[in-house]
Design an enzyme around this catalytic site. Structure first.
Site, PDB file in Angstrom:
ATOM      1  N   HIS A   1      47.978  39.664  44.301  1.00  0.00           N
ATOM      2  CA  HIS A   1      47.943  40.653  42.968  1.00  0.00           C
ATOM      3  C   HIS A   1      49.258  40.369  42.157  1.00  0.00           C
ATOM      4  CE1 HIS A   1      48.381  44.811  41.562  1.00  0.00           C
ATOM      5  NE2 HIS A   1      47.137  44.953  42.179  1.00  0.00           N
TER       6      HIS A   1
ATOM      7  N   ASP B   1      42.921  51.796  42.758  1.00  0.00           N
ATOM      8  CA  ASP B   1      42.909  53.103  42.603  1.00  0.00           C
ATOM      9  C   ASP B   1      43.758  53.332  40.940  1.00  0.00           C
ATOM     10  OD1 ASP B   1      45.315  53.130  43.428  1.00  0.00           O
ATOM     11  OD2 ASP B   1      44.881  55.140  44.346  1.00  0.00           O
TER      12      ASP B   1
ATOM     13  N   TYR C   1      46.312  54.560  38.176  1.00  0.00           N
ATOM     14  CA  TYR C   1      47.637  54.750  38.045  1.00  0.00           C
ATOM     15  C   TYR C   1      47.662  56.472  38.313  1.00  0.00           C
ATOM     16  CZ  TYR C   1      48.282  50.461  35.513  1.00  0.00           C
ATOM     17  OH  TYR C   1      48.277  49.108  35.456  1.00  0.00           O
TER      18      TYR C   1
ATOM     19  N   PHE D   1      43.718  48.403  35.679  1.00  0.00           N
ATOM     20  CA  PHE D   1      44.882  47.930  35.292  1.00  0.00           C
ATOM     21  C   PHE D   1      45.472  48.408  33.874  1.00  0.00           C
ATOM     22  CE2 PHE D   1      43.482  44.828  38.474  1.00  0.00           C
ATOM     23  CZ  PHE D   1      44.843  44.551  38.963  1.00  0.00           C
TER      24      PHE D   1
END
Length: 235
Positions: free
Chosen positions: A202, A76, A78, A89
């Site tokens: 991740h 989701d 920031y 990202f």
């Protein structure tokens, strides 16, 4: 804060997308789940909630389906002020790099020798990637300030699952980069017999160097480049 750094409208007409996504997007927003999601967003905005990003569908505006060569899935947006710009990202130009994005640039430099982008322009903005065929898709497309995953399970995942399936079923052989358990939970939506599916931990500092597949050292960027060179004319 500038109005342009947060969501100001839940009217889907204010969220442009490339023509190739329009059928999938319209089908979703005309469905019961889509209508419920829009209603939820309208309620939250009316209640004074600060919602990011200003353009939830920006990935679909910058990257047409026929242009996609690489898909990078996030979770989701920031949830800090001024950060989210509608691409997984990516942060707005001039914003300090979040730790995960720093690690992405670190691996890109280790793998391909590409230095980190200049700061503040473009800084952590991945708009250039999006305009060159990298679909930077979060699976949930809005979030409230300071509340990670606050809009998870409200309906966005139905749309983004459909988008993943759309590109998987398209004519071009693609690279899917699935970093972390959440992204890897979408593997069933991808035709791995046609596409290159790359999985690693991740890029968060909590997992980037840990087994089973550390993000730092995964070599995904060089593998993607080799795949694209092999199939760049495939349809």
């Amino acid at each position: 804060m500038s109005q342009t750094s947060q969501l100001t409208s839940a009217d889907t007409a204010d969220w442009p997308v490339c023509a190739g996504w329009q059928v999938t997007a319209n089908s979703f927003f005309e469905s019961a789940t889509g209508r419920q999601l829009v209603g939820f967003l309208q309620q939250r905005l009316a209640a004074g909630a600060v919602v990011f990003p200003p353009q939830p569908l920006r990935a679909l505006e910058l990257t047409a389906p026929e242009s996609v060569r690489v898909v990078i899935l996030g979770q989701d947006p920031y949830h800090g002020r001024g950060q989210a710009e509608g691409l997984a990202f990516s942060v707005a130009p001039g914003v300090a790099l979040p730790p995960s994005l720093r690690n992405i640039f670190k691996e890109l430099q280790r793998d391909l020798g590409e230095p980190p982008p200049a700061f503040p322009q473009p800084g952590g903005s991945l708009v250039r990637w999006a305009r060159h065929g990298v679909l930077l898709l979060n699976t949930c497309l809005t979030v409230e300030e300071g509340q990670p995953a606050s809009h998870a399970g409200k309906g966005w995942e139905v749309l983004t699952d459909a988008l993943i399936q759309q590109v998987s079923q398209g004519p071009t052989r693609l690279v899917f980069m699935l970093w972390g358990n959440h992204a890897q939970s979408k593997r069933a939506l991808i035709d791995a017999s046609r596409h290159l599916v790359l999985c690693a931990n991740h890029p968060s500092p909590l997992s980037a160097l840990r087994p089973p597949v550390p993000f730092i050292g995964c070599g995904h960027f060089s593998q993607a480049r080799a795949w694209r060179e092999r199939y760049q004319t495939s349809r």
